[in-house]
Design an enzyme around this catalytic site. Structure first.
Site, mmCIF file in Angstrom:
data_model
loop_
_atom_site.group_PDB
_atom_site.id
_atom_site.type_symbol
_atom_site.label_atom_id
_atom_site.label_comp_id
_atom_site.label_asym_id
_atom_site.label_seq_id
_atom_site.Cartn_x
_atom_site.Cartn_y
_atom_site.Cartn_z
ATOM 1 N N LYS A 53 0.846 -1.204 0.000
ATOM 2 C CA LYS A 53 0.000 0.000 0.000
ATOM 3 C C LYS A 53 0.875 1.245 0.000
ATOM 4 O O LYS A 53 0.611 2.211 -0.729
ATOM 5 C CB LYS A 53 -0.928 0.004 1.225
ATOM 6 C CG LYS A 53 -2.066 -1.000 1.104
ATOM 7 C CD LYS A 53 -2.788 -1.244 2.424
ATOM 8 C CE LYS A 53 -3.796 -2.386 2.269
ATOM 9 N NZ LYS A 53 -4.389 -2.835 3.524
ATOM 10 N N GLN A 97 -4.714 -1.483 9.754
ATOM 11 C CA GLN A 97 -4.546 -2.816 9.164
ATOM 12 C C GLN A 97 -5.081 -3.885 10.116
ATOM 13 O O GLN A 97 -4.702 -3.927 11.286
ATOM 14 C CB GLN A 97 -3.052 -3.062 8.855
ATOM 15 C CG GLN A 97 -2.775 -4.358 8.130
ATOM 16 C CD GLN A 97 -3.371 -4.402 6.722
ATOM 17 O OE1 GLN A 97 -3.282 -3.437 5.968
ATOM 18 N NE2 GLN A 97 -4.004 -5.511 6.379
ATOM 19 N N ASP A 120 -11.280 2.416 4.008
ATOM 20 C CA ASP A 120 -11.556 0.983 3.894
ATOM 21 C C ASP A 120 -13.057 0.704 3.805
ATOM 22 O O ASP A 120 -13.468 -0.390 3.435
ATOM 23 C CB ASP A 120 -11.011 0.258 5.145
ATOM 24 C CG ASP A 120 -9.847 -0.659 4.821
ATOM 25 O OD1 ASP A 120 -9.638 -0.946 3.630
ATOM 26 O OD2 ASP A 120 -9.152 -1.074 5.768
#
Ligand code: NAD
Length: 285
Positions: A53, A97, A120
């Site tokens: 990422k 994460q 997200d």
């Protein structure tokens, strides 16, 4: 023989366009969209995802930061950290994460992220908006799949879509995105009876299961579109999908490869939503 739904190619095309957009933002606004990724602990797979990422964001000119924290960070400390990023105008997107260490409540952590910065798309407000048919931030994997279908002119309206898997990050949002495009959607899962028979009704079949090569020719109708979300390791540690590609490819009209299908689209949509978050925050939405 099926046509490949080439996620790697589409991701490259989209990222090139997004790079130009970021460049324009920098020229016009003197600033860049910013993304912070919070990584807690030493999970090996998470470290790889986060590095990918970071690299992709950097290539695109997005201002990115990885905030690495030890596995023994307390829940309270993590929530306070998120709040500092909620208030930090340099960061338009915040990603924590997952998975988190067991002593931290993931639900609480997701709830702590400002929904406008939730790139997200996991915050209940964003999930609610998706379910209400008015999405804002959308979970990146299913969002990427919708972009992939659109890029290959695969119409969804009126089609029978079957989603295998009902996770909050893939299966459920996938079903809602397909529903929003007027597909007739069936969600199946580990307790579903006669799964191959149901899957064979699908014009569009999405496998998000986490069981290597579960979907073979008995699950697929001739001419179906088959999307493989799975990322599993076989006995030789080779990356394999949920779909047995060799068995299904001769029957399907379209199929995603693993790797090079859904995976590259997920990361692309994360950056896409970071730019979207920047534009929204700039215009005060
Ligand atoms: P999950 O474990 O949270 O959910 C799996 C779902 O599959 C569950 O709803 C379960 O009911 C269902 N299931 C399990 N076994 C089944 C069976 N035998 N028959 C029918 N249904 C069954 O997993 P997830 O997070 O949704 O991920 C699914 C897969 O997709 C994994 O392989 C994961 O690594 C992969 N994934 C890939 C990406 C990507 O970017 N390519 C992103 C997220 C997840």
């Amino acid at each position: 023989m099926a046509q490949l739904l080439d996620g790697k190619k589409l991701a490259t095309t989209m990222q090139a366009k997004m790079k130009v957009e970021v460049q324009k933002i920098k020229e016009n606004d003197g600033t860049a969209p910013g993304l912070v990724v919070i990584l807690v602990g030493e999970d090996a797979a998470s470290k790889i995802y986060v590095r990918n990422k970071e690299t992709a964001a950097g290539k695109m000119g997005i201002y990115s930061k990885v905030d690495r924290r030890a596995a023994d960070i307390t829940e309270k400390e993590l929530l306070a950290l998120i709040e500092t990023y909620n208030q930090d105008p340099r960061f338009h997107g915040i990603l924590v994460q997952l998975p988190l260490p067991a002593h931290i409540d993931e639900e609480k952590v997701i709830m702590a992220i400002d929904p406008k910065k939730d790139v997200d798309g996991f915050h209940p407000l964003n999930i609610g908006r998706l379910f209400a048919g008015d999405p804002l931030m959308v979970p990146c994997t299913p969002y990427g799949i919708m972009k992939l279908l659109a890029a290959y002119d695969i119409s969804v309206a009126g089609k029978n879509a079957v989603v295998i898997g009902r996770s909050n990050i893939v299966g459920k949002p996938m079903a809602h995105l397909l529903l929003q495009e007027n597909a007739t959607v069936t969600i199946t899962h580990s307790k579903t009876k006669n799964l191959p028979e149901i899957a064979r009704q699908a014009d569009i079949l999405v496998a998000a299961v986490g069981v290597g090569h579960l979907v073979d020719e008995s699950y697929v109708k001739k001419g179906a579109v088959v999307v493989d979300v799975g990322m599993n390791r076989d006995a030789n540690n080779k990356l394999i999908g949920d779909v047995d590609f060799a068995a299904v490819e001769p029957i399907a009209d379209f199929i995603t490869p693993v790797p090079g299908g859904v995976g590259p689209m997920t990361i692309t949509m994360l950056l896409y939503q970071t730019i979207k978050a920047y534009n929204m925050q700039k215009s005060g939405v």
